[in-house]
Design a protein around this motif. Sequence first.
Motif, PDB file in Angstrom:
ATOM      1  N   SER A  66       0.844  -1.206   0.000  1.00  0.00           N
ATOM      2  CA  SER A  66       0.000   0.000   0.000  1.00  0.00           C
ATOM      3  C   SER A  66       0.873   1.248   0.000  1.00  0.00           C
ATOM      4  O   SER A  66       0.410   2.328  -0.376  1.00  0.00           O
ATOM      5  N   THR A 321      -8.243  -0.810  -8.999  1.00  0.00           N
ATOM      6  CA  THR A 321      -8.889  -1.479  -7.871  1.00  0.00           C
ATOM      7  C   THR A 321     -10.151  -2.214  -8.281  1.00  0.00           C
ATOM      8  O   THR A 321     -10.442  -3.307  -7.774  1.00  0.00           O
ATOM      9  N   HIS A 336      -3.858   0.741  -4.048  1.00  0.00           N
ATOM     10  CA  HIS A 336      -2.895  -0.351  -3.945  1.00  0.00           C
ATOM     11  C   HIS A 336      -3.144  -1.134  -2.680  1.00  0.00           C
ATOM     12  O   HIS A 336      -3.441  -0.563  -1.634  1.00  0.00           O
ATOM     13  N   LYS A 337      -3.024  -2.456  -2.778  1.00  0.00           N
ATOM     14  CA  LYS A 337      -3.138  -3.336  -1.627  1.00  0.00           C
ATOM     15  C   LYS A 337      -1.748  -3.698  -1.126  1.00  0.00           C
ATOM     16  O   LYS A 337      -0.757  -3.524  -1.833  1.00  0.00           O
ATOM     17  N   GLN A 343      -5.230  -2.251   2.572  1.00  0.00           N
ATOM     18  CA  GLN A 343      -5.831  -1.864   1.296  1.00  0.00           C
ATOM     19  C   GLN A 343      -6.152  -0.388   1.356  1.00  0.00           C
ATOM     20  O   GLN A 343      -6.584   0.128   2.403  1.00  0.00           O
ATOM     21  N   PRO A 367      -4.974  -8.771   0.498  1.00  0.00           N
ATOM     22  CA  PRO A 367      -6.160  -8.384   1.245  1.00  0.00           C
ATOM     23  C   PRO A 367      -6.868  -9.598   1.834  1.00  0.00           C
ATOM     24  O   PRO A 367      -7.089 -10.591   1.130  1.00  0.00           O
ATOM     25  N   ASP A 371     -11.960  -7.903   3.813  1.00  0.00           N
ATOM     26  CA  ASP A 371     -11.833  -6.597   3.179  1.00  0.00           C
ATOM     27  C   ASP A 371     -12.876  -6.388   2.088  1.00  0.00           C
ATOM     28  O   ASP A 371     -13.454  -5.304   1.961  1.00  0.00           O
TER      29      ASP A 371
END
Length: 385
Positions: A66, A321, A336-337, A343, A367, A371
Motif C-alpha cells: 500500500s 482497484t 494499492h493493496k 488496502q 487483502p 476486506d
Amino acid sequence: MTREIKVHGTTATGYEAVRDEFTRVLAGEKPDHAAQLAAYVRGKQVVDLWVGPDTDGDTLFAVYSSTKGAAHLTTALLVQDGILDLDREVAHYWPEFAAGGKGRVTLRELLSHRAGIVGADTGFTPEEIADDRAIAARLATQRPYWRPGTAFGYHALSIGALAGEVVFRVTGRTLREIYEERVRAPYGLDLHLGLPEALEPRFRSVLPMIPSVTERAFLDAQPPQPDTLNSIAFNRNGAHPTDLEALPNSRLVRAKGPASVGGVASARGLAGMYAAAVGGLDGREPLLKPDTVAEFGQIHSSGYDLVIQAHRSYGVGFQNTAETGYPFLGAGSIGHKGVGGSQAFADPRSGLAYGYTRRRFPFPGGPPPEDERLVRVIHTAAVTG
C-alpha cells in the motif's frame, strides 16, 4: 464459535451498517487481532473504526505495498507539474538505465510494470532491500527478464526504487522528501515513508500468519523455487531471501521507508492520502486534477501477470482497484493493496477514499477475506447516501 468484540470509533449518519459489518467479520478472529478501518466521501470522514488490544485510531501498522500508492501519487504530481513526461525514455532522465537493452523503456512502461526488471539475478541483501537508491543502482545494469513492453509482471520490491531514482535524477531530491513536503506534512497524514524514531512507540509489529491445518499442509507441500520470476521479484533468490512477514519489523526498513514496501500507516493515513489526492481534504482542492487521475487510472497492463501468475490490471503505477477484486467500484479507481492485509484506494466516481490496516499477516498474503465485505458495505452507503 464467534466471540464478542469491542469496536471503537465513529461512523457518520448513513454508515451505521459499516460498524455492524466490521463487528461481524472480525468476531471470529484471534483475541490478539487488531485492525483499523477509515473512509472519506468527497473529503468528509464517514468511517473511523478500530478493534484490538493495544490499538487505537492513531496506532501505526506496516502497510507493505500500500506504500506504493504514496510513491505513485508523488510521481503523478511531478507529471502533472510537467517535470516528468510519461512518454520520455527513462534513460533520458537516468542514462545508466539504458544498459542491458533498456534504452527505449519509457517512464509509462516502467510504472505500468512492463519494463521486466523485477529483481536482480543474485538477489539483494537486507541492507539493499531497505535502501531504494541501492536497489536502483543494482537494477540500472540488470538485463530485463522479458523484452520490455511485450508483457508485464509485478515489480513487487523494485518499482518504488526505480520511480524514485527517476525523481532523484530530475529534481535532485528523493521521492520520500517530495512526498513529505507536498503530501504527508501539509495534511498531517499518518502514512510515513521513513518512520521517525519519535513515532516508534505507536508502531505495532507484524504478527505472523496462523494457517489452518489444511493451509499449513498446502504450504509444506510447496518446494522452494528460487529461480522463478515470482521468487526473483520477491527477493527469495540469492543468499539473503526476504521474509515478507518479518520485513517491516526491521527498524532499518521502517527508518528508510523503501517506497515499494516500507511504509508505516494508520487506516486514517491511508484513506486521508487518497481523499487529499482525489476528493480534496480539509477544504482544499484535490492534489490531482481530474485529467491526471484519469490518465493514471486508465488501464495500461491487463491480463496474465508473469510474476503473480494470475490475471491482474494496472494503471500507471496504481492497481486498477475495480479490476483487482472489487468489480463494483467505479471505472478508473486507483489504489494499492499490501501483502500484509492492508488496502487503500480512491473511487473518483463515488467520491470514496478507503483505508484498511490489520496487524496479523493473512493467509496466503494480500487483502484478507473481510476486506471485500467492508469495501462493499462502505461503497453501497457512499452511492446511496
